[in-house]
Design an enzyme around this catalytic site. Structure first.
Site, short mmCIF file in Angstrom:
data_model
loop_
_atom_site.label_atom_id
_atom_site.label_comp_id
_atom_site.label_asym_id
_atom_site.label_seq_id
_atom_site.Cartn_x
_atom_site.Cartn_y
_atom_site.Cartn_z
CG ASN A 53 -1.75 1.21 1.39
OD1 ASN A 53 -1.77 2.06 0.49
ND2 ASN A 53 -2.45 1.33 2.51
CD1 TRP A 54 3.36 0.97 -2.84
CD2 TRP A 54 3.52 2.15 -4.75
NE1 TRP A 54 4.08 0.21 -3.75
CE2 TRP A 54 4.19 0.91 -4.92
CE3 TRP A 54 3.49 3.05 -5.82
CZ2 TRP A 54 4.82 0.56 -6.13
CZ3 TRP A 54 4.11 2.71 -7.02
CH2 TRP A 54 4.77 1.48 -7.15
CE LYS A 55 -0.17 3.11 4.84
NZ LYS A 55 -0.07 3.19 6.29
CG HIS A 80 -5.81 1.72 5.25
ND1 HIS A 80 -5.37 2.67 6.14
CD2 HIS A 80 -4.79 0.84 5.10
CE1 HIS A 80 -4.13 2.38 6.49
NE2 HIS A 80 -3.76 1.27 5.88
CD GLU A 101 -2.95 5.33 6.84
OE1 GLU A 101 -2.94 5.38 5.60
OE2 GLU A 101 -2.01 4.84 7.51
CD GLU A 131 -3.35 -2.56 7.29
OE1 GLU A 131 -2.26 -2.78 6.77
OE2 GLU A 131 -3.99 -1.53 7.09
N GLY A 159 2.63 2.28 10.80
CA GLY A 159 3.54 3.42 10.66
C GLY A 159 4.27 3.77 11.93
CB SER A 185 5.45 -1.84 11.93
OG SER A 185 5.02 -0.51 12.22
N GLY A 245 2.99 -1.22 4.25
CA GLY A 245 3.00 0.20 3.95
C GLY A 245 4.41 0.66 3.62
N GLY A 246 5.06 1.28 4.59
CA GLY A 246 6.36 1.91 4.37
C GLY A 246 7.39 1.04 3.64
P1 13P Z 1 3.17 0.36 7.64
O1 13P Z 1 3.69 -0.94 7.06
O2 13P Z 1 3.88 1.56 7.13
O3 13P Z 1 3.06 0.28 9.14
O4 13P Z 1 1.66 0.52 7.10
C1 13P Z 1 0.78 -0.53 7.20
C2 13P Z 1 -0.44 -0.20 6.43
O5 13P Z 1 -1.21 0.66 6.81
C3 13P Z 1 -0.70 -0.95 5.18
O6 13P Z 1 -1.98 -0.71 4.71
#
Ligand code: 13P
Length: 259
Positions: A10-12, A96, A98, A168, A174, A214, A235-236
């Site tokens: 997920n590149w957000k 998600h 967020e 999640e 994050g 994470s 994510g990251g």
């Molecule tokens: P991180 O891997 O950056 O913690 O993000 C997880 C995430 O929200 C994937 O959708």
């Protein structure tokens, strides 16, 4: 039933078309052979086309990060599942944390989006997970089952195996503080038991449950070795081709054999 591991990035809101093209090129070089792992990346809407073109025939699927429940209409700024399908997406992330926390999405809207994704022929990745306050209050199981019950309302049992659930925990996203393999496994087992109680046995047995929060090369193998963890929503670490590939390898992907 053996479930094929599924790793999604997920590149957000990172990587506009130019940077996305560079990252997709790096991925393409690293991912000559993803082996027995399903892999998807979810760039921002504006970068779907360039990433889709770059990863064509690479075995990496395209995913979107969100969709609007309607097929089309006067919804300024929104993108429908049908449009995402046309743009080459196979998957779409729905609900998600967020989106829930920052864009006011409630369980009912998340449910509409799940149904809309299926209508459009997309494979939804439905995200669930508790906040730190909810975990501290011992509410994590109740929160996750409420999100599942509401999010899956009206989805026919025979369509459920095309869904992925992403567990999640919000406190792990994050933050660099992943759930421990045992903590994650416990909630994944809860989710699978809940599915088993609500639906015919094949649903709980075949539906894939990803862990997200994470996930890094250093902790991926321990998380993915848990019996009910079928993959990761990253994510990251998915913004770095080497890290993302290391996580895919931890899921059973084979190393690249040729450039
Ligand atoms: P991180 O891997 O950056 O913690 O993000 C997880 C995430 O929200 C994937 O959708």
């Amino acid at each position: 039933m053996a479930r094929r591991p599924f790793i999604a990035g997920n590149w957000k809101m990172y990587k506009g078309p130019a940077e996305a093209d560079t990252l997709a090129m790096a991925l393409r070089r690293a991912l000559v052979d993803v082996g027995a792992v399903d892999v998807a990346v979810a760039p921002p809407f504006v970068s779907l086309a360039v990433v889709g073109a770059r990863l064509k025939h690479s075995g990496v699927h395209l995913a979107a990060q969100d969709l609007h429940p309607a097929a089309e209409g006067a919804f300024t700024g929104a993108v429908s599942g049908e449009m995402l399908k046309q743009a080459g997406c196979a998957y779409v992330i729905v609900g998600h944390s967020e989106r829930r926390a920052l864009f006011g999405e409630d369980d009912a809207l998340v449910n509409q989006k799940v149904l809309a994704a299926l209508r459009a022929g997309l494979l939804p990745i439905l995200c669930v997970g508790e906040t730190l306050a909810e975990r501290d209050a011992g509410q994590e199981r109740a929160v996750v089952t409420r999100q599942l019950e509401a999010g899956l309302r009206g989805v026919p049992a025979d369509q459920l195996p095309s869904l992925t659930i992403a567990y999640e925990p919000v406190w792990a996203i994050g933050t660099g503080r992943s759930a421990s393999p045992a903590q994650a496994q416990e909630l994944h087992a809860t989710i699978r038991a809940w599915l088993g109680a609500q639906y015919p046995a094949f649903v709980g047995a075949s539906l894939r449950i990803q862990y997200g929060g994470s996930v890094k090369p250093a902790n991926a193998a321990a998380l993915l070795s848990q019996p009910d963890i079928d993959g990761a929503l990253v994510g990251g670490a998915s913004l770095d081709a080497d890290d993302f590939f290391a996580i895919i390898r931890a899921a059973g992907g084979r190393p690249a054999t040729a450039l």
